[in-house]
Design a protein around this motif. Structure first.
Motif, PDB file in Angstrom:
ATOM      1  N   THR A  11       0.816  -1.208   0.000  1.00 29.01           N
ATOM      2  CA  THR A  11       0.000   0.000   0.000  1.00 29.01           C
ATOM      3  C   THR A  11       0.850   1.259   0.000  1.00 29.01           C
ATOM      4  N   GLY A  12       2.164   1.083  -0.010  1.00 34.62           N
ATOM      5  CA  GLY A  12       3.048   2.229  -0.092  1.00 34.62           C
ATOM      6  C   GLY A  12       3.257   2.953   1.208  1.00 34.62           C
ATOM      7  N   LYS A  13       2.785   2.365   2.315  1.00 33.28           N
ATOM      8  CA  LYS A  13       2.930   3.045   3.592  1.00 33.28           C
ATOM      9  C   LYS A  13       4.360   2.978   4.112  1.00 33.28           C
ATOM     10  N   LEU A  14       5.082   1.925   3.697  1.00 36.19           N
ATOM     11  CA  LEU A  14       6.435   1.731   4.181  1.00 36.19           C
ATOM     12  C   LEU A  14       7.376   1.496   3.012  1.00 36.19           C
ATOM     13  N   SER A  15       8.658   1.693   3.266  1.00 33.44           N
ATOM     14  CA  SER A  15       9.655   1.457   2.235  1.00 33.44           C
ATOM     15  C   SER A  15      10.844   0.769   2.878  1.00 33.44           C
ATOM     16  N   VAL A  16      11.895   0.618   2.104  1.00 29.38           N
ATOM     17  CA  VAL A  16      13.087  -0.055   2.591  1.00 29.38           C
ATOM     18  C   VAL A  16      13.673   0.652   3.815  1.00 29.38           C
ATOM     19  N   THR A  17      13.450   1.944   3.924  1.00 27.71           N
ATOM     20  CA  THR A  17      13.994   2.680   5.064  1.00 27.71           C
ATOM     21  C   THR A  17      13.319   2.289   6.376  1.00 27.71           C
ATOM     22  N   ASP A  18      12.192   1.589   6.287  1.00 31.65           N
ATOM     23  CA  ASP A  18      11.491   1.177   7.494  1.00 31.65           C
ATOM     24  C   ASP A  18      11.841  -0.241   7.926  1.00 31.65           C
ATOM     25  N   MET A  19      12.847  -0.833   7.297  1.00 32.90           N
ATOM     26  CA  MET A  19      13.306  -2.135   7.768  1.00 32.90           C
ATOM     27  C   MET A  19      13.764  -2.007   9.219  1.00 32.90           C
ATOM     28  N   LYS A  20      13.427  -2.996  10.021  1.00 31.70           N
ATOM     29  CA  LYS A  20      13.710  -2.922  11.444  1.00 31.70           C
ATOM     30  C   LYS A  20      14.940  -3.745  11.803  1.00 31.70           C
ATOM     31  N   ASP A  21      15.708  -3.230  12.744  1.00 28.78           N
ATOM     32  CA  ASP A  21      16.723  -4.070  13.346  1.00 28.78           C
ATOM     33  C   ASP A  21      16.039  -5.162  14.157  1.00 28.78           C
ATOM     34  N   VAL A  22      16.656  -6.315  14.222  1.00 32.58           N
ATOM     35  CA  VAL A  22      16.103  -7.403  15.023  1.00 32.58           C
ATOM     36  C   VAL A  22      16.150  -7.002  16.497  1.00 32.58           C
ATOM     37  N   LYS A  23      15.034  -7.215  17.177  1.00 32.55           N
ATOM     38  CA  LYS A  23      14.973  -6.941  18.611  1.00 32.55           C
ATOM     39  C   LYS A  23      14.942  -8.254  19.366  1.00 32.55           C
ATOM     40  N   ILE A  24      15.281  -8.177  20.633  1.00 34.26           N
ATOM     41  CA  ILE A  24      15.307  -9.389  21.437  1.00 34.26           C
ATOM     42  C   ILE A  24      13.930 -10.036  21.504  1.00 34.26           C
ATOM     43  N   GLU A  25      12.862  -9.219  21.369  1.00 29.75           N
ATOM     44  CA  GLU A  25      11.497  -9.752  21.383  1.00 29.75           C
ATOM     45  C   GLU A  25      11.257 -10.697  20.200  1.00 29.75           C
ATOM     46  N   ASP A  26      11.937 -10.424  19.071  1.00 33.71           N
ATOM     47  CA  ASP A  26      11.757 -11.253  17.880  1.00 33.71           C
ATOM     48  C   ASP A  26      12.264 -12.673  18.085  1.00 33.71           C
ATOM     49  N   LEU A  27      13.110 -12.860  19.100  1.00 34.47           N
ATOM     50  CA  LEU A  27      13.720 -14.160  19.316  1.00 34.47           C
ATOM     51  C   LEU A  27      12.948 -15.016  20.314  1.00 34.47           C
ATOM     52  N   LEU A  28      11.904 -14.445  20.941  1.00 36.04           N
ATOM     53  CA  LEU A  28      11.134 -15.229  21.900  1.00 36.04           C
ATOM     54  C   LEU A  28      10.305 -16.307  21.208  1.00 36.04           C
ATOM     55  N   GLY A  29       9.814 -15.996  20.014  1.00 30.87           N
ATOM     56  CA  GLY A  29       9.038 -16.978  19.273  1.00 30.87           C
ATOM     57  C   GLY A  29       7.679 -17.263  19.865  1.00 30.87           C
ATOM     58  N   LEU A  48      22.257 -10.278  22.659  1.00 30.55           N
ATOM     59  CA  LEU A  48      22.259  -8.820  22.509  1.00 30.55           C
ATOM     60  C   LEU A  48      23.579  -8.318  21.945  1.00 30.55           C
ATOM     61  N   ILE A  49      24.666  -8.956  22.335  1.00 34.60           N
ATOM     62  CA  ILE A  49      25.977  -8.568  21.805  1.00 34.60           C
ATOM     63  C   ILE A  49      26.018  -8.812  20.296  1.00 34.60           C
ATOM     64  N   ARG A  50      25.488  -9.958  19.853  1.00 31.45           N
ATOM     65  CA  ARG A  50      25.460 -10.252  18.412  1.00 31.45           C
ATOM     66  C   ARG A  50      24.535  -9.291  17.677  1.00 31.45           C
ATOM     67  N   LEU A  51      23.372  -9.009  18.285  1.00 33.95           N
ATOM     68  CA  LEU A  51      22.435  -8.080  17.638  1.00 33.95           C
ATOM     69  C   LEU A  51      23.022  -6.685  17.501  1.00 33.95           C
ATOM     70  N   SER A  52      23.967  -6.362  18.349  1.00 27.95           N
ATOM     71  CA  SER A  52      24.601  -5.039  18.295  1.00 27.95           C
ATOM     72  C   SER A  52      25.722  -4.994  17.266  1.00 27.95           C
ATOM     73  N   GLY A  53      25.956  -6.120  16.566  1.00 25.25           N
ATOM     74  CA  GLY A  53      26.950  -6.133  15.491  1.00 25.25           C
ATOM     75  C   GLY A  53      28.321  -6.599  15.903  1.00 25.25           C
ATOM     76  N   TYR A  54      28.435  -7.180  17.090  1.00 31.44           N
ATOM     77  CA  TYR A  54      29.736  -7.660  17.565  1.00 31.44           C
ATOM     78  C   TYR A  54      29.820  -9.174  17.450  1.00 31.44           C
ATOM     79  N   GLN A  55      31.023  -9.660  17.226  1.00 34.82           N
ATOM     80  CA  GLN A  55      31.269 -11.095  17.216  1.00 34.82           C
ATOM     81  C   GLN A  55      31.494 -11.587  18.642  1.00 34.82           C
TER      82      GLN A  55
END
Length: 620
Positions: A242-260, A516-523
Motif C-alpha cells: 500500500t506504499g505506507k512503508l519502504s526499505v527505510t522502514d526495515m527494522k533491526d532485530v529486537k530481542i522480542e523477535d527471538l522469543l518466538g 544482545l551482543i550479536r544483535l549489536s553487530g559484535y562477534q
C-alpha cells in the motif's frame, strides 16, 4: 522538482506525444492529407487529447512515481491509451459514420511506444544517475524470494543511496533454486545461511518473509543472528504494497523477535463489555507496565482514563502520548498522587467513580528494595491496601493487582511484599462486591530498570556486560503481551483469583547477553561478559507458582488460575500492626517467613502476642 513543475512537464510532453502519434498514423496512410482527411485528423486530435488526459487522470498516470515504474505502471498506460483511442473511434462513428481502423491502430501502437518509452527511459536515466554516485555498498542477502523479497530488492537496486547491494536470495522452496529475480540468483535453503555468509563475505541479512509464524520466524532469526552479521526484518507485506512503508522502514532485530511466542488473541467481546464507555483508573500509569496498560485500554474506547502516578515526568509523558495518538472522545485525567496517601486514594475513588482499576504502582527492583525494605513495605503493601480498600468502600466493580513471579517462595523483601499484597486482595475478595483479582507474571523485556536496557548501555560503552551468575534464568515476555493478558485476565475474574500468565520457557541471562551482543553487530569475544555474583535477595531460578498452587487447566489461552491460599483477616491485621513497629530485620523475617508458609492455624495465643514464627503454626 516541485509537484507543479513535474505535472506541467508531463502534460506538455504527453500533448506533444499524443498529437504526433495521431498525425503520424494518418500521414503514413495518406501523405497528401486530403481536405476530408484533415477534418478527421483535427477532430480526432482534439478528441484524443481531451480524452487521453481525462482517462490518464482517472488511472492515476500523473500520480505515479516513475523512478519505480514496473508492470503496474505499464498496465495503466495500456488502459489509458486503449480507452482514449476507443473514444476517438466512437466520435468518428457518430460524426462521420466511419472509423479509420488502420490509422487508429497505428496511432495506438505509436502512442503506447512513446508514452511507455518516455516513462521507462526516465527510470533508466534516474537509475544510471544514482549508480554513478560513489556510495559504499554493503553486500546483502535476502531471505525469502517471494513478493516481499522482490519488493525490497527492487528498492535497493533502484536506490544505491541506501548503500546496500543485494547479491543473493535464500529460499526454502526448492522449485525456485537456480532461478533469478531482478537479476539476483536464488540459492539454497535458509539452513545454509551461516555457510553462505562466510563464503560470500555478506555484510547484512534481510529477513523478508512476513507470512512466517512467530515461532518459525524466531528460529530463522536466531540462525541469522548466529552468523554475527547485522540482521534486519521487513514489515508486513500489506504495508509495503500500500506504499505506507519502504526499505527505510526495515527494522533491526529486537530481542522480542527471538522469543518466538505466538500472538496473544483476546476475547474482544468480553473486554469491550468490561471497558468500552467505562471509566478506567491505572495506578503506576507512568511505569513500563502501567503505561502499556493505558495504551492497550485506549483501544477499547473507554469514556475516561485516569492516570495515577507519583512521578510527575512519567505521568506527563504518557498523558502527552495518549492525547496525541488516541481518539479525542476519550477523556484523559492525569493525577499526581502517591498510593501511600490513604485519604487521597479514597477521595479519588469518590471523585472519579472508576469501573475498573489496574493497580500497577509498586517498587520492583530487588536489590534496591533489599537496601530500602521499609519503602517496599509502605508502597507495595500499604499502598495496595489503600487503593484496594478505597475500591471496596466505593463499590468499584473490578480491581486487578499486577503482581510478579518473585512473590512465589520469595527470598527477598520485594517478592515478600508483593505476596502479602496478593493476600490483602484475596482477603478483601471474600466479602467484597468488587471483583478482586491478581495477575502474576515474570520479567518484561525492555521495562525500565530491567536487564535489557542495562546490557544495551554496557554494550554501547564497549563492555563488559555484567551477568550475576552463568546459571541465572528468568521468565520473559514482551510488555505489550503482558499488558494485554492483564486486561484479559481482568475480564475472567469472579473474585479472589490469582491468574498466572504462561511465560513459556525460562531463558538463561548469559544467553540473553550473548544474543544482545550479536544483535549489536559484535562477534563473540569482542565484548567481555563478566560474572559479578548473585546480589542480595536474588534467586537463580524464578517460579510462577508453588507446586501446591499449580493447576493444569487454562481458563484462557496463556492464562491459568493458581490455587494460592490466602491468610485470615486476623493474621493480616496482626502482620500489618507488626510492620509498623518492629525493627527492619524482624520485619523482613516476618514477611519472608509468612510468604513461604502453607497454612495457618489461628489460636487465641496468636491473637495476642504469639509471633508468626511460632512452631505451633503450620506454615503458609
Amino acid at each position: 522538482m516541485s509537484l507543479r513543475r513535474r505535472l506541467t512537464t508531463l502534460f506538455l510532453l504527453d500533448t506533444v506525444i499524443v498529437l504526433s502519434s495521431i498525425f503520424f498514423g494518418y500521414y503514413i496512410l495518406n501523405p497528401n492529407f486530403s481536405v476530408f482527411t484533415r477534418e478527421i485528423v483535427i477532430t480526432s486530435s482534439l478528441t484524443i487529447t481531451i480524452g487521453y488526459f481525462l482517462v490518464a487522470w482517472h488511472y492515476g498516470l500523473y500520480r505515479k512515481v516513475w523512478s519505480y515504474a514496473s508492470i503496474g505502471e505499464l498496465v495503466a498506460i495500456f488502459k489509458t491509451v486503449t480507452v482514449s483511442l476507443l473514444l476517438v473511434a466512437s466520435v468518428q462513428l457518430l460524426l462521420m459514420s466511419d472509423v479509420n481502423m488502420r490509422a487508429l491502430l497505428l496511432t495506438w501502437m505509436v502512442l503506447l511506444l512513446l508514452i511507455g518509452g518516455s516513462r521507462l527511459s526516465y527510470r533508466v536515466l534516474i537509475g544510471s544517475r544514482k549508480k554513478s554516485e560513489a556510495v559504499p555498498m554493503e553486500k546483502v542477502v535476502i531471505i525469502g524470494a517471494g513478493q516481499a523479497g522482490t519488493i525490497i530488492t527492487r528498492q535497493l537496486l533502484n536506490n544505491p543511496v541506501y548503500g546496500m547491494r543485494p547479491i543473493a536470495f535464500l529460499d526454502d522452496d526448492h522449485k525456485k533454486r537456480g532461478l533469478e529475480i531482478l537479476g539476483i540468483k536464488i540459492f539454497g535453503a535458509t539452513d545454509q545461511i551461516e555457510d553462505f555468509v562466510k563464503e560470500h563475505a555478506v555484510d547484512k541479512i534481510v529477513v523478508a518473509i512476513p507470512t512466517l509464524s512467530k515461532l518459525d520466524r524466531a528460529t530463522l532469526i536466531k540462525r541469522c543472528v548466529k552468523t554475527g552479521v547485522k540482521t534486519k526484518t521487513l514489515p508486513c507485506i500489506e504495508e509495503l504494497l500500500t506504499g505506507k512503508l519502504s526499505v527505510t522502514d526495515m527494522k533491526d532485530v529486537k530481542i522480542e523477535d527471538l522469543l518466538g511466542r505466538s500472538e496473544v488473541k483476546l476475547d474482544i467481546e468480553a473486554i469491550q463489555s468490561n471497558l468500552t464507555g467505562k471509566t478506567i483508573m491505572i495506578t503506576g500509569a507512568g511505569g513500563s507496565i502501567g503505561s502499556e496498560i493505558c495504551r492497550q485500554v485506549c483501544h477499547f474506547n473507554p469514556s475516561k482514563i485516569v492516570l495515577v502516578g507519583h512521578g510527575e515526568n512519567s505521568i506527563y509523558l504518557i498523558d502527552q502520548e495518549l492525547r496525541e495518538t488516541i481518539s479525542q472522545s476519550i477523556v484523559i485525567v492525569p493525577v499526581i498522587a502517591d498510593v501511600q496517601d490513604r485519604n487521597l486514594m479514597f477521595s479519588l475513588m469518590k471523585k472519579y467513580e472508576p469501573d475498573v482499576i489496574y493497580h500497577a504502582a509498586a517498587h520492583k527492583h530487588v536489590p534496591l528494595m533489599e537496601d530500602n525494605p521499609r519503602e517496599a513495605v509502605k508502597n507495595n503493601i500499604f499502598g495496595t491496601k489503600n487503593v484496594a480498600e478505597a475500591a471496596d468502600t466505593c463499590g468499584v466493580p473490578n480491581f486487578v493487582l499486577v503482581s510478579t513471579d518473585k512473590a512465589v517462595n520469595p527470598s527477598n523483601i520485594m517478592g515478600a511484599t508483593k505476596r502479602f499484597a496478593e493476600m490483602i486482595i484475596q482477603n478483601l475478595a471474600k466479602h467484597s462486591e468488587t471483583k478482586f483479582a491478581v495477575v502474576r507474571f515474570g520479567n518484561v523485556l525492555g521495562s525500565r530498570g530491567s536487564v535489557i536496557p542495562l546490557f544495551k548501555r554496557q554494550i554501547m560503552q564497549g563492555g563488559p556486560v555484567t551477568v550475576t551468575d552463568p546459571e541465572m534464568t528468568r521468565y520473559f515476555m514482551t510488555i505489550s503481551e503482558a499488558s494485554r493478558l492483564v486486561i484479559q485476565a481482568g475480564t475472567l475474574a469472579n473474585g479472589g483469583e490469582v491468574f498466572v500468565l504462561d511465560m513459556g520457557e525460562p531463558v538463561k541471562i548469559v544467553d540473553l547477553a550473548k544474543t544482545l551482543i550479536r544483535l549489536s553487530g559484535y562477534q563473540d569475544g569482542e565484548i567481555d561478559i563478566r560474572f559479578s555474583g548473585i546480589r542480595p535477595g536474588e534467586k537463580l531460578y524464578e517460579e510462577l507458582l508453588n507446586p501446591s498452587e499449580r493447576q493444569s487447566d487454562y481458563v484462557f489461552p496463556k492464562i491459568y488460575v493458581g490455587k494460592a491460599t490466602p491468610i485470615t483477616a486476623l493474621e493480616q491485621q496482626y502482620v500489618l500492626d507488626k510492620l509498623l513497629v518492629v525493627p527492619v530485620e524482624e520485619m523482613m523475617e516476618i514477611l519472608i517467613g509468612l510468604a513461604n508458609r502453607k497454612s495457618v492455624e489461628v489460636t487465641s495465643e496468636f491473637e495476642t502476642e504469639t509471633p508468626l514464627a511460632a512452631p505451633r503454626m503450620e506454615m503458609i
